[in-house]
Design an enzyme around this catalytic site. Structure first.
Site, PDB file in Angstrom:
ATOM      1  CG  PHE A 201      -1.429   8.329   9.921  1.00  0.00           C
ATOM      2  CD1 PHE A 201      -0.381   7.441  10.098  1.00  0.00           C
ATOM      3  CD2 PHE A 201      -2.735   7.857   9.996  1.00  0.00           C
ATOM      4  CE1 PHE A 201      -0.627   6.101  10.343  1.00  0.00           C
ATOM      5  CE2 PHE A 201      -2.984   6.509  10.246  1.00  0.00           C
ATOM      6  CZ  PHE A 201      -1.915   5.638  10.422  1.00  0.00           C
TER       7      PHE A 201
ATOM      8  CG  ASP B 251      -0.282  -0.303   2.526  1.00  0.00           C
ATOM      9  OD1 ASP B 251       0.944  -0.558   2.558  1.00  0.00           O
ATOM     10  OD2 ASP B 251      -0.985  -0.296   3.554  1.00  0.00           O
TER      11      ASP B 251
HETATM   12  P1  IMP Z   1       7.566   1.261   6.623  1.00  0.00           P
HETATM   13  O1  IMP Z   1       8.130  -0.047   7.055  1.00  0.00           O
HETATM   14  O2  IMP Z   1       7.870   2.366   7.575  1.00  0.00           O
HETATM   15  O3  IMP Z   1       7.927   1.627   5.204  1.00  0.00           O
HETATM   16  O4  IMP Z   1       6.013   1.137   6.743  1.00  0.00           O
HETATM   17  C1  IMP Z   1       5.276   0.489   5.861  1.00  0.00           C
HETATM   18  C2  IMP Z   1       3.923   0.145   6.460  1.00  0.00           C
HETATM   19  O5  IMP Z   1       3.476   1.106   7.428  1.00  0.00           O
HETATM   20  C3  IMP Z   1       2.906   0.181   5.359  1.00  0.00           C
HETATM   21  O6  IMP Z   1       2.779  -1.077   4.754  1.00  0.00           O
HETATM   22  C4  IMP Z   1       1.656   0.604   6.063  1.00  0.00           C
HETATM   23  O7  IMP Z   1       0.970  -0.526   6.511  1.00  0.00           O
HETATM   24  C5  IMP Z   1       2.109   1.403   7.246  1.00  0.00           C
HETATM   25  N1  IMP Z   1       1.954   2.865   6.993  1.00  0.00           N
HETATM   26  C6  IMP Z   1       2.910   3.738   6.603  1.00  0.00           C
HETATM   27  N2  IMP Z   1       2.415   4.981   6.449  1.00  0.00           N
HETATM   28  C7  IMP Z   1       1.095   4.890   6.724  1.00  0.00           C
HETATM   29  C8  IMP Z   1       0.016   5.853   6.726  1.00  0.00           C
HETATM   30  O8  IMP Z   1       0.165   7.046   6.414  1.00  0.00           O
HETATM   31  N3  IMP Z   1      -1.200   5.356   7.061  1.00  0.00           N
HETATM   32  C9  IMP Z   1      -1.412   4.054   7.389  1.00  0.00           C
HETATM   33  N4  IMP Z   1      -0.446   3.128   7.397  1.00  0.00           N
HETATM   34  C10 IMP Z   1       0.797   3.550   7.066  1.00  0.00           C
HETATM   35 MG    MG Z   2       1.331  -2.301   4.544  1.00  0.00          MG
END
Ligand code: IMP
Ligand code: MG
Length: 174
Positions: free
Chosen positions: A153, A100
């Site tokens: 967010f 996503d």
């Molecule tokens: P990362 O490991 O920090 O890149 O985070 C990835 C995961 O965090 C994504 O697959 C999302 O499930 C969640 N995530 C990151 N940003 C958002 C946001 O703005 N809203 C909701 N979920 C988020």
């Molecule tokens: Mg995710």
């Protein structure tokens, strides 16, 4: 508790669907006459994966894995939990990971490393609906993405806050 009235729309349903159709066309070109494995990172990528897959014309198989990095709040922990990462034999396969959003990049990197470590794939690429580039903590870029987003967010279209709002057809922010 945030209510739907507190949300501002960032990407409308039609804009999302149009971008996904364009992504589908690019993927049809790239994987012409090739078989492809889509790997959906649950739960957030479920809407994106199902809509995207309907545009794809190559022989396609779908797998679902479950990772989590967020707690119940607004910020990434940087720690990735492999809740369920059982996969078939991906040796010699074209593999495309479907996410996503890439935020810090820890989830994406964890998953790319995991697959590289366990399989010798024919190809391995990453497709994320959203790219929150400004928040990146590890070096990783999606091969495909639909929208680059600011440090907000986001909820809707698979993205949740505390498990809610995944069902919204649009993407919004508080
Ligand atoms: P990362 O490991 O920090 O890149 O985070 C990835 C995961 O965090 C994504 O697959 C999302 O499930 C969640 N995530 C990151 N940003 C958002 C946001 O703005 N809203 C909701 N979920 C988020
Ligand atoms: Mg995710």
């Amino acid at each position: 508790m945030i209510t739907e009235n507190d949300l501002k729309v960032l990407f409308k349903k039609d804009d999302i669907q149009e971008a996904i159709k364009a992504l589908g066309n690019s993927l049809n070109n790239e994987y012409q006459d090739e078989e492809l494995y889509l790997i959906c990172v649950l739960k957030g990528a479920v809407m994106f994966m199902t809509d995207l897959s309907k545009h794809l014309k190559m022989p396609l198989r779908m797998e679902f894995i479950r990772l989590s990095s967020y707690g119940s709040g607004f910020s990434s922990t940087g720690k990735v939990n492999a809740v369920d990462i059982s996969l078939p034999d991906l040796n010699g396969k074209n593999v495309l990971i479907i996410e996503d959003i890439i935020d810090t990049g820890h989830t994406a990197k964890f998953l790319m490393d995991f697959i590289r470590h366990n399989f010798k794939t024919k190809s391995l690429k990453f497709c994320s609906l959203l790219d929150k580039k400004i928040k990146r903590e590890v070096e990783i870029d999606p091969d495909y993405h639909a929208f680059e987003v600011d440090d907000k967010f986001l909820v809707g279209y698979g993205l949740d806050y505390d498990g809610y709002y995944r069902n919204l057809p649009y993407i919004g922010y508080v």
